[in-house]
Design a protein around this motif. Structure first.
Motif, PDB file in Angstrom:
ATOM      1  N   LEU A 192       0.854  -1.181   0.000  1.00 36.04           N
ATOM      2  CA  LEU A 192       0.000   0.000   0.000  1.00 36.04           C
ATOM      3  C   LEU A 192       0.890   1.231   0.000  1.00 36.04           C
ATOM      4  O   LEU A 192       1.877   1.295   0.746  1.00 36.04           O
ATOM      5  N   ARG A 193       0.558   2.192  -0.840  1.00 41.60           N
ATOM      6  CA  ARG A 193       1.262   3.472  -0.840  1.00 41.60           C
ATOM      7  C   ARG A 193       0.240   4.606  -0.897  1.00 41.60           C
ATOM      8  O   ARG A 193      -0.608   4.636  -1.787  1.00 41.60           O
ATOM      9  N   VAL A 194       0.331   5.502   0.065  1.00 38.56           N
ATOM     10  CA  VAL A 194      -0.523   6.684   0.105  1.00 38.56           C
ATOM     11  C   VAL A 194       0.376   7.905  -0.060  1.00 38.56           C
ATOM     12  O   VAL A 194       1.233   8.164   0.785  1.00 38.56           O
ATOM     13  N   ALA A 195       0.202   8.626  -1.154  1.00 43.85           N
ATOM     14  CA  ALA A 195       1.005   9.823  -1.426  1.00 43.85           C
ATOM     15  C   ALA A 195       0.166  11.059  -1.141  1.00 43.85           C
ATOM     16  O   ALA A 195      -0.933  11.214  -1.699  1.00 43.85           O
ATOM     17  N   MET A 196       0.660  11.912  -0.273  1.00 41.00           N
ATOM     18  CA  MET A 196      -0.056  13.124   0.099  1.00 41.00           C
ATOM     19  C   MET A 196       0.277  14.262  -0.866  1.00 41.00           C
ATOM     20  O   MET A 196       1.403  14.361  -1.371  1.00 41.00           O
ATOM     21  N   GLN A 197      -0.697  15.125  -1.092  1.00 43.51           N
ATOM     22  CA  GLN A 197      -0.503  16.294  -1.947  1.00 43.51           C
ATOM     23  C   GLN A 197      -1.051  17.526  -1.252  1.00 43.51           C
ATOM     24  O   GLN A 197      -1.907  17.426  -0.369  1.00 43.51           O
ATOM     25  N   SER A 198      -0.570  18.699  -1.685  1.00 45.77           N
ATOM     26  CA  SER A 198      -0.993  19.960  -1.085  1.00 45.77           C
ATOM     27  C   SER A 198      -1.979  20.693  -1.976  1.00 45.77           C
ATOM     28  O   SER A 198      -1.838  20.710  -3.206  1.00 45.77           O
ATOM     29  N   LEU A 199      -2.967  21.309  -1.346  1.00 49.88           N
ATOM     30  CA  LEU A 199      -3.899  22.174  -2.053  1.00 49.88           C
ATOM     31  C   LEU A 199      -3.345  23.600  -2.041  1.00 49.88           C
ATOM     32  O   LEU A 199      -2.478  23.929  -1.212  1.00 49.88           O
ATOM     33  N   PRO A 200      -3.814  24.466  -2.934  1.00 51.24           N
ATOM     34  CA  PRO A 200      -3.286  25.839  -3.007  1.00 51.24           C
ATOM     35  C   PRO A 200      -3.312  26.581  -1.676  1.00 51.24           C
ATOM     36  O   PRO A 200      -2.410  27.373  -1.390  1.00 51.24           O
ATOM     37  N   GLU A 201      -4.320  26.307  -0.849  1.00 49.23           N
ATOM     38  CA  GLU A 201      -4.424  27.009   0.433  1.00 49.23           C
ATOM     39  C   GLU A 201      -3.640  26.318   1.547  1.00 49.23           C
ATOM     40  O   GLU A 201      -3.684  26.745   2.697  1.00 49.23           O
ATOM     41  N   GLY A 202      -2.931  25.235   1.209  1.00 49.89           N
ATOM     42  CA  GLY A 202      -2.034  24.614   2.177  1.00 49.89           C
ATOM     43  C   GLY A 202      -2.486  23.298   2.767  1.00 49.89           C
ATOM     44  O   GLY A 202      -1.675  22.558   3.335  1.00 49.89           O
ATOM     45  N   ALA A 203      -3.781  22.971   2.694  1.00 49.56           N
ATOM     46  CA  ALA A 203      -4.252  21.697   3.247  1.00 49.56           C
ATOM     47  C   ALA A 203      -3.662  20.533   2.451  1.00 49.56           C
ATOM     48  O   ALA A 203      -3.419  20.643   1.251  1.00 49.56           O
ATOM     49  N   ARG A 204      -3.435  19.417   3.141  1.00 51.51           N
ATOM     50  CA  ARG A 204      -2.869  18.231   2.485  1.00 51.51           C
ATOM     51  C   ARG A 204      -3.909  17.117   2.455  1.00 51.51           C
ATOM     52  O   ARG A 204      -4.683  16.939   3.392  1.00 51.51           O
ATOM     53  N   HIS A 205      -3.897  16.352   1.352  1.00 46.23           N
ATOM     54  CA  HIS A 205      -4.868  15.286   1.173  1.00 46.23           C
ATOM     55  C   HIS A 205      -4.197  14.098   0.499  1.00 46.23           C
ATOM     56  O   HIS A 205      -3.147  14.243  -0.137  1.00 46.23           O
ATOM     57  N   PRO A 206      -4.782  12.895   0.618  1.00 43.07           N
ATOM     58  CA  PRO A 206      -4.216  11.732  -0.077  1.00 43.07           C
ATOM     59  C   PRO A 206      -4.469  11.844  -1.575  1.00 43.07           C
ATOM     60  O   PRO A 206      -5.570  11.566  -2.051  1.00 43.07           O
ATOM     61  N   GLY A 207      -3.461  12.264  -2.329  1.00 41.42           N
ATOM     62  CA  GLY A 207      -3.628  12.441  -3.767  1.00 41.42           C
ATOM     63  C   GLY A 207      -3.808  11.119  -4.482  1.00 41.42           C
ATOM     64  O   GLY A 207      -4.618  11.001  -5.403  1.00 41.42           O
ATOM     65  N   SER A 208      -3.053  10.112  -4.045  1.00 41.46           N
ATOM     66  CA  SER A 208      -3.189   8.798  -4.662  1.00 41.46           C
ATOM     67  C   SER A 208      -3.010   7.706  -3.616  1.00 41.46           C
ATOM     68  O   SER A 208      -2.216   7.842  -2.683  1.00 41.46           O
ATOM     69  N   VAL A 209      -3.780   6.649  -3.799  1.00 38.66           N
ATOM     70  CA  VAL A 209      -3.712   5.476  -2.931  1.00 38.66           C
ATOM     71  C   VAL A 209      -3.609   4.262  -3.840  1.00 38.66           C
ATOM     72  O   VAL A 209      -4.472   4.059  -4.700  1.00 38.66           O
ATOM     73  N   VAL A 210      -2.556   3.468  -3.672  1.00 39.21           N
ATOM     74  CA  VAL A 210      -2.357   2.304  -4.531  1.00 39.21           C
ATOM     75  C   VAL A 210      -2.222   1.049  -3.668  1.00 39.21           C
ATOM     76  O   VAL A 210      -1.305   0.940  -2.857  1.00 39.21           O
ATOM     77  N   LEU A 211      -3.153   0.125  -3.848  1.00 37.59           N
ATOM     78  CA  LEU A 211      -3.120  -1.168  -3.170  1.00 37.59           C
ATOM     79  C   LEU A 211      -2.708  -2.212  -4.191  1.00 37.59           C
ATOM     80  O   LEU A 211      -3.339  -2.339  -5.252  1.00 37.59           O
ATOM     81  N   GLY A 212      -1.639  -2.940  -3.913  1.00 35.38           N
ATOM     82  CA  GLY A 212      -1.136  -3.915  -4.869  1.00 35.38           C
ATOM     83  C   GLY A 212      -1.045  -5.313  -4.304  1.00 35.38           C
ATOM     84  O   GLY A 212      -0.772  -5.504  -3.117  1.00 35.38           O
ATOM     85  N   MET A 213      -1.292  -6.289  -5.175  1.00 38.04           N
ATOM     86  CA  MET A 213      -1.091  -7.701  -4.853  1.00 38.04           C
ATOM     87  C   MET A 213      -0.234  -8.271  -5.974  1.00 38.04           C
ATOM     88  O   MET A 213      -0.739  -8.864  -6.944  1.00 38.04           O
ATOM     89  N   PRO A 214       1.088  -8.083  -5.895  1.00 35.42           N
ATOM     90  CA  PRO A 214       1.996  -8.427  -6.994  1.00 35.42           C
ATOM     91  C   PRO A 214       1.904  -9.869  -7.484  1.00 35.42           C
ATOM     92  O   PRO A 214       1.954 -10.112  -8.693  1.00 35.42           O
ATOM     93  N   ALA A 215       1.781 -10.820  -6.571  1.00 34.31           N
ATOM     94  CA  ALA A 215       1.749 -12.222  -6.988  1.00 34.31           C
ATOM     95  C   ALA A 215       0.539 -12.532  -7.854  1.00 34.31           C
ATOM     96  O   ALA A 215       0.583 -13.399  -8.722  1.00 34.31           O
ATOM     97  N   ARG A 216      -0.543 -11.799  -7.625  1.00 36.56           N
ATOM     98  CA  ARG A 216      -1.765 -11.996  -8.395  1.00 36.56           C
ATOM     99  C   ARG A 216      -1.893 -10.986  -9.531  1.00 36.56           C
ATOM    100  O   ARG A 216      -2.855 -11.025 -10.293  1.00 36.56           O
TER     101      ARG A 216
END
Length: 232
Positions: A192-216
């Protein structure tokens, strides 16, 4: 304070503890105060926004389904979603092939649900579980670049897994969260990788969330974008 905000504050506390400096107590209080203030303000700021969420399910690199939702926070603090684009119902195959496809789809759905439930043991981070790793002397702090710190908790839920948190050096902004774990055996990894991003007014939010199951060769990618201020 929400569970997510509380988790963020205690992560900052854990970071100060791992540093283990002579001025650790004073440093801990300063980081706690800064983290609490920033996390609470950030959560409050996000409640005034609406945004678009795109969810894609891929198998072997090919997108099998996609959905788009309009999102906003409700009065209870929970995210409310309204479908903008729903995935079309799968075409039903007949005969033995249809049964095989239905079986495979059911197995994939069950594995995804199991992986999602597993990830919820890591997010948001649990202070008690972090403390266990620290008491075992396994937690580590490393510099990942100018002004970037990574706090790693190996053996967080099970042997061989890891929870990693990437902060700015002032511990005011969580930049990224990574989970490396597995289902029943290490041969069935889950990431799982959650990458945070900033909005113009400074608040941060999860820009992308990636859940992976490589073997499958299964991946679920959630992209949050088009944040807009809501009318008051």
């Amino acid at each position: 304070m929400t569970r997510r905000t509380c988790g963020f504050v205690l992560v900052a506390a854990a970071l100060a503890l791992v540093m283990g400096t002579p001025a650790g107590a004073q440093d801990l209080q300063q980081k706690l105060a800064a983290a609490k203030q920033n996390a609470a303000a950030n959560q409050q700021a996000l409640r005034s926004y609406g945004w678009i969420e795109k969810v894609e399910l891929s198998l072997k690199g090919e997108v099998k389904s996609a959905a788009v939702n309009s999102c906003r926070y409700g009065a209870d603090g929970k995210v409310q979603k309204t479908a903008v684009v729903e995935p079309p119902p799968p075409e039903k195959k007949r005969g033995l092939r249809g049964k095989a496809i239905a079986k495979k789809t059911g197995e994939m759905k069950a594995e995804l649900e199991e992986a999602t439930a597993l990830v919820h043991q890591y997010v948001p981070p649990d202070p008690g579980m972090m403390q266990v790793v620290m008491n075992a002397g396994a937690a580590s702090l490393s510099q990942a670049g100018p002004g970037v710190l990574v706090l790693k908790f190996p053996g967080y839920v099970k042997p061989g897994d890891a929870l990693s948190l990437t902060f700015d050096s002032a511990v005011k902004s969580l930049r990224q969260l990574d989970v490396s774990t597995y289902l029943d055996t290490p041969e069935s990894p889950v990431t799982l990788r959650v990458a945070m991003q900033s909005l113009p007014e400074g608040a941060r939010h999860p820009g992308s969330v990636v859940l992976g199951m490589p073997a499958r060769q299964i991946e679920v990618r959630i992209t949050n974008s088009n944040y807009q201020k809501l009318a008051q």
